[in-house]
Design a protein around this motif. Structure first.
Motif, short mmCIF file in Angstrom:
data_model
loop_
_atom_site.label_atom_id
_atom_site.label_comp_id
_atom_site.label_asym_id
_atom_site.label_seq_id
_atom_site.Cartn_x
_atom_site.Cartn_y
_atom_site.Cartn_z
N PRO A 113 -52.44 12.69 10.25
CA PRO A 113 -51.48 12.05 10.95
C PRO A 113 -50.92 12.62 12.21
N ASN A 114 -50.53 11.92 13.12
CA ASN A 114 -50.24 12.45 14.33
C ASN A 114 -48.36 11.82 14.85
N VAL A 115 -47.52 12.67 14.39
CA VAL A 115 -46.28 12.14 14.58
C VAL A 115 -45.72 12.29 16.03
N LEU A 116 -46.67 13.22 16.67
CA LEU A 116 -45.93 13.34 18.20
C LEU A 116 -46.16 11.82 19.04
N GLU A 117 -46.90 10.96 18.80
CA GLU A 117 -46.78 9.80 19.41
C GLU A 117 -46.03 8.74 18.79
N GLU A 118 -45.05 9.17 17.81
CA GLU A 118 -44.34 8.20 17.09
C GLU A 118 -42.97 8.23 17.94
N SER A 119 -42.41 7.01 18.09
CA SER A 119 -40.93 7.06 18.56
C SER A 119 -39.94 7.69 17.62
N GLY A 120 -39.08 8.60 18.40
CA GLY A 120 -38.07 9.23 17.44
C GLY A 120 -38.37 10.69 17.50
N VAL A 121 -39.81 11.03 17.66
CA VAL A 121 -39.97 12.48 17.45
C VAL A 121 -39.33 13.52 18.29
N VAL A 122 -38.85 12.75 19.55
CA VAL A 122 -37.97 13.74 20.44
C VAL A 122 -36.54 13.75 19.93
N ARG A 123 -36.13 14.70 19.38
CA ARG A 123 -34.59 14.91 18.67
C ARG A 123 -34.38 16.23 18.40
N ARG A 124 -33.24 16.53 18.19
CA ARG A 124 -32.67 18.01 18.12
C ARG A 124 -32.53 18.21 16.51
N ASP A 125 -32.02 17.16 15.85
CA ASP A 125 -31.69 17.22 14.39
C ASP A 125 -33.07 16.89 13.73
N ILE A 126 -33.70 17.79 13.21
CA ILE A 126 -35.16 17.42 12.43
C ILE A 126 -34.60 17.40 10.81
N THR A 127 -33.64 17.31 10.40
CA THR A 127 -33.81 17.52 8.97
C THR A 127 -33.85 16.33 8.26
N ARG A 128 -33.91 15.03 8.98
CA ARG A 128 -34.02 13.81 8.36
C ARG A 128 -35.23 13.34 8.83
N SER A 129 -35.77 12.37 8.13
CA SER A 129 -37.08 11.67 8.63
C SER A 129 -36.77 10.53 9.48
N PHE A 130 -37.36 9.93 10.21
CA PHE A 130 -37.15 8.73 11.16
C PHE A 130 -38.12 7.80 11.12
N GLY A 131 -38.14 6.74 11.66
CA GLY A 131 -38.82 5.59 11.39
C GLY A 131 -38.66 4.85 10.14
N TYR A 187 -39.86 14.53 7.85
CA TYR A 187 -38.57 15.45 8.59
C TYR A 187 -39.34 16.62 8.67
N LEU A 188 -38.47 17.68 9.29
CA LEU A 188 -38.91 18.99 9.76
C LEU A 188 -39.74 18.99 10.67
N ARG A 189 -39.79 17.86 11.53
CA ARG A 189 -40.93 18.02 12.70
C ARG A 189 -39.93 17.24 13.65
N GLY A 190 -40.12 17.96 15.08
CA GLY A 190 -39.48 17.27 16.25
C GLY A 190 -39.98 17.98 17.35
N VAL A 191 -39.36 17.47 18.50
CA VAL A 191 -39.83 17.96 20.00
C VAL A 191 -38.60 17.94 20.71
N PHE A 202 -33.18 23.42 17.95
CA PHE A 202 -33.24 22.35 16.84
C PHE A 202 -32.31 22.42 15.73
N THR A 203 -31.81 21.59 14.84
CA THR A 203 -31.06 21.78 13.71
C THR A 203 -31.95 21.46 12.59
N SER A 204 -32.11 22.55 11.77
CA SER A 204 -32.78 22.23 10.52
C SER A 204 -32.19 23.02 9.12
N VAL A 205 -33.25 23.31 8.22
CA VAL A 205 -32.68 23.96 7.11
C VAL A 205 -33.58 25.16 7.06
N PHE A 206 -33.16 26.29 6.33
CA PHE A 206 -33.97 27.57 6.40
C PHE A 206 -35.13 27.15 5.21
#
Length: 301
Positions: A113-131, A187-191, A202-206
């Motif tokens: 999979p390639n999450v980088l080309e999906e709309s929404g990957v550029v974000r600060r909070d990566i705790t939630r899934s998007f799309g 989730y836990l992926r972002g740019v 980035f806002t994440s979880v340990f």
């Protein structure tokens, strides 16, 4: 670094050079499921290189030994111990952050999979899934701040407009898009793009600690946001490590039960990625389990 990822060897070969290009021609297959068997050849090569380098230094050590009585010991174990991040690195101490291969769960198109080309990957909070996904990663709150600097300038010049793609496992040690139970999550992926000071957050979880790897997160640095979202021209791929005392405190909280035993079987000195040096990759971490933690690291590229 519940259900652990298929590979106990999530980390990969450790090199101190740049990785140019995306590396999509790397071979990613079931070898990743064999854990250490995939990484030991690389690890063995690194040890052989260090042994040869050590042999070449024998004459120099012998020549210096005569100075010990006048100027003290040439080697100070306390000063050589790896115990902190290099967030203050600059000038003569400035080195490009060690490069690592991306591993079996990058989500950048090099292995599935390639999450980088999906709309929404550029974000600060990566705790939630998007799309189309709506999962939320639970755990002790973690804020990650990276400062990207230009190594060629002595690490004194921030890299404005660079971009970082960051990914990590969740509290249970699972990687979204790949691990059983979270293949439909991202989730836990972002740019993020760096600001004028070369910083991004980035806002994440340990992350949890899964069998075979010290607690860590992965990141790829790109020269621009356009390159990152097109998954092209990686400047460097590396990993960030967490201090043991913080891990011990976090893993004593609810939800991290399996991490306690897994961490007890590991050390930074024996981890297949960090065993050959981790000063530049060990984050400075502050905070508490109640209010959350902040991890900071300077990334020279």
């Amino acid at each position: 670094m519940s259900t652990a990822p298929k590979s106990s060897g999530q980390g990969h070969g450790h090199s101190h050079g740049h990785i140019h290009g995306h590396g999509h021609d790397q071979h990613h297959d079931d070898e990743f499921d064999r854990g250490l068997s995939h990484d030991l050849p690389v690890f063995a090569r690194r040890r052989m290189i260090r042994l040869l380098a050590g042999a070449s230094m024998v004459p120099l050590v012998a020549a210096c030994s005569s100075d010990d009585s006048a100027g003290g010991s040439a080697s100070d174990p306390a000063s050589s111990a790896s115990s902190s991040s290099s967030s203050g690195t600059s000038g003569a101490d400035c080195e490009v952050i060690p490069s690592e291969t991306e591993g079996p769960y990058p989500g950048d198109g090099s292995n599935g999979p390639n999450v980088l080309e999906e709309s929404g990957v550029v974000r600060r909070d990566i705790t939630r899934s998007f799309g189309s996904s709506d999962g939320v990663a639970e755990g002790v709150p973690l804020t990650i701040t990276l400062t990207v600097v230009d190594q060629s300038s002595g690490c004194d010049t921030p890299k404005k407009g660079a971009a970082v793609y960051l990914w990590q496992c969740d509290r249970e040690g699972r990687y979204s898009l790949y691990s059983d139970g979270v293949t439909d999550e991202n989730y836990l992926r972002g740019v993020q793009e760096t600001d004028d000071e070369g910083r991004l957050t980035f806002t994440s979880v340990f992350p949890g600690c899964y069998p075979g790897r010290w607690p860590h997160l992965h990141f790829e640095v790109y020269d621009s946001l356009a390159d990152a979202t097109a998954a092209r021209n990686i400047a460097v791929t590396s990993q960030l490590a967490f201090p043991k005392d913080v891990c011990d405190t976090v893993y004593a909280t609810d939800g991290y039960g399996d991490s306690v035993q897994n961490l007890g079987e590991l050390s930074l000195e024996t981890d297949m990625i960090f065993s050959d040096g981790y000063d530049q990759q060990l984050a400075a971490v502050e905070g508490s389990t109640d209010k959350g933690y902040t991890a900071t690291l300077t990334v020279p590229v």
